[in-house]
Write an enzyme that holds these catalytic residues in place. Structure first.
Site, mmCIF file in Angstrom:
data_model
loop_
_atom_site.group_PDB
_atom_site.id
_atom_site.type_symbol
_atom_site.label_atom_id
_atom_site.label_comp_id
_atom_site.label_asym_id
_atom_site.label_seq_id
_atom_site.Cartn_x
_atom_site.Cartn_y
_atom_site.Cartn_z
ATOM 1 N N ASP A 117 25.390 184.787 -6.758
ATOM 2 C CA ASP A 117 24.455 185.702 -5.531
ATOM 3 C C ASP A 117 23.356 186.275 -6.599
ATOM 4 O OD1 ASP A 117 26.086 185.160 -3.744
ATOM 5 O OD2 ASP A 117 27.222 186.789 -3.994
ATOM 6 N N HIS B 242 23.643 184.506 2.180
ATOM 7 C CA HIS B 242 24.472 185.312 1.922
ATOM 8 C C HIS B 242 23.857 186.622 3.388
ATOM 9 C CE1 HIS B 242 26.573 187.566 -0.340
ATOM 10 N NE2 HIS B 242 25.969 189.091 -0.317
ATOM 11 N N ILE C 22 29.202 176.636 -7.526
ATOM 12 C CA ILE C 22 29.047 175.191 -7.893
ATOM 13 C C ILE C 22 28.894 174.829 -9.689
ATOM 14 C CG2 ILE C 22 27.289 174.127 -7.615
ATOM 15 C CD1 ILE C 22 28.865 174.524 -5.001
HETATM 16 C C1 GRF Z 1 27.493 184.499 6.451
HETATM 17 O O1 GRF Z 1 28.556 184.656 7.110
HETATM 18 C C2 GRF Z 1 27.045 183.915 5.642
HETATM 19 O O2 GRF Z 1 26.091 184.621 5.332
HETATM 20 C C3 GRF Z 1 28.624 183.212 3.974
HETATM 21 O O3 GRF Z 1 29.523 183.267 4.971
HETATM 22 C C4 GRF Z 1 29.888 183.280 6.156
HETATM 23 C C5 GRF Z 1 29.485 181.740 6.707
HETATM 24 O O4 GRF Z 1 30.142 181.481 8.483
HETATM 25 N N1 GRF Z 1 28.067 182.708 3.314
HETATM 26 P P1 GRF Z 1 30.070 180.259 9.033
HETATM 27 O O5 GRF Z 1 30.940 179.805 8.633
HETATM 28 O O6 GRF Z 1 28.516 180.367 9.151
HETATM 29 O O7 GRF Z 1 29.999 181.102 10.656
#
Ligand code: GRF
Length: 203
Positions: A147, A106, A90
């Site tokens: 992160d 995350h 971002i």
């Molecule tokens: C999730 O595991 C989230 O933690 C990570 O990317 C993945 C996205 O999954 N940042 P979705 O698109 O919500 O199914």
């Protein structure tokens, strides 16, 4: 509270927010933003009648710039941005404007297994290879580095008996779908407080 959800692919976390009973009277997903023009999350957004927009840092057809996106966010009175699988960094202007109003999920326990390249299955493979016995989702504020923002919530998931990274992914995702709506609700209620170097969740 009007919120925007940023996605890059499947959008299962976005769907968990949309389907949450608890959030029904608290938040309205007014916009879904992606860096892709096509993704499963957009199909879901369409089913729910939510406006979508594709953002790009470079000038591209059918995309808005980040400054265009900031205008849209403002015109829709967006007060919280939820990054739910959004893979792009971002831009700092957006981070600064929405300080403590952008949260990210995350799929591992930060500060381990985070940073550049740590997304999707890469994370779960690294966790698997490390031999760690626990993993789980982390929800944190976004700041100018990947992160690295303040951690808001984590949920430890036992992975002591898994035999593959895919199994870790499945167990963690299952907890993500509970933790993200919960914390989104807390954000909407103003129940997340930040002191010197920690965040607290009030009842
Ligand atoms: C999730 O595991 C989230 O933690 C990570 O990317 C993945 C996205 O999954 N940042 P979705 O698109 O919500 O199914």
């Amino acid at each position: 509270m009007n919120i925007a959800v940023f996605v890059s692919g499947r959008g299962s976390n976005m769907k968990a927010i949309l389907d949450s009973e608890e959030l029904r009277n608290k938040v309205k997903v007014s916009l879904v933003v992606s860096d892709k023009t096509d993704c499963k999350a957009f199909d879901t957004a369409e089913e729910y009648g939510i406006e979508t927009v594709t953002v790009s840092a470079k000038e591209k057809k059918r995309c808005v710039s980040y400054s265009g996106l900031m205008d849209i966010l403002e015109s829709k009175n967006i007060e919280l941005i939820v990054l739910a699988g959004f893979l792009k960094l971002i831009p700092v202007e957006l981070v600064r404007k929405y300080k403590y109003k952008i949260i990210n999920i995350h799929p591992a326990l930060l500060p381990s297994f985070g940073g550049k390249g740590m997304y999707g299955m890469n994370v779960h493979k690294a966790v698997f290879e490390s031999g760690a016995k626990v993993s789980g989702p982390t929800i944190h504020f976004i700041d100018e580095e990947y992160d690295k923002g303040w951690i808001i919530a984590q949920k430890a998931v036992d992975i002591s008996d898994v035999t593959s990274p895919e199994e870790i992914a499945e167990r963690v995702l299952n907890e993500e779908h509970k933790l993200l709506p919960f914390i989104t609700g807390k954000m909407a209620d103003g129940k997340i407080t930040i002191t010197d170097n920690r965040t607290y969740i009030e009842n």
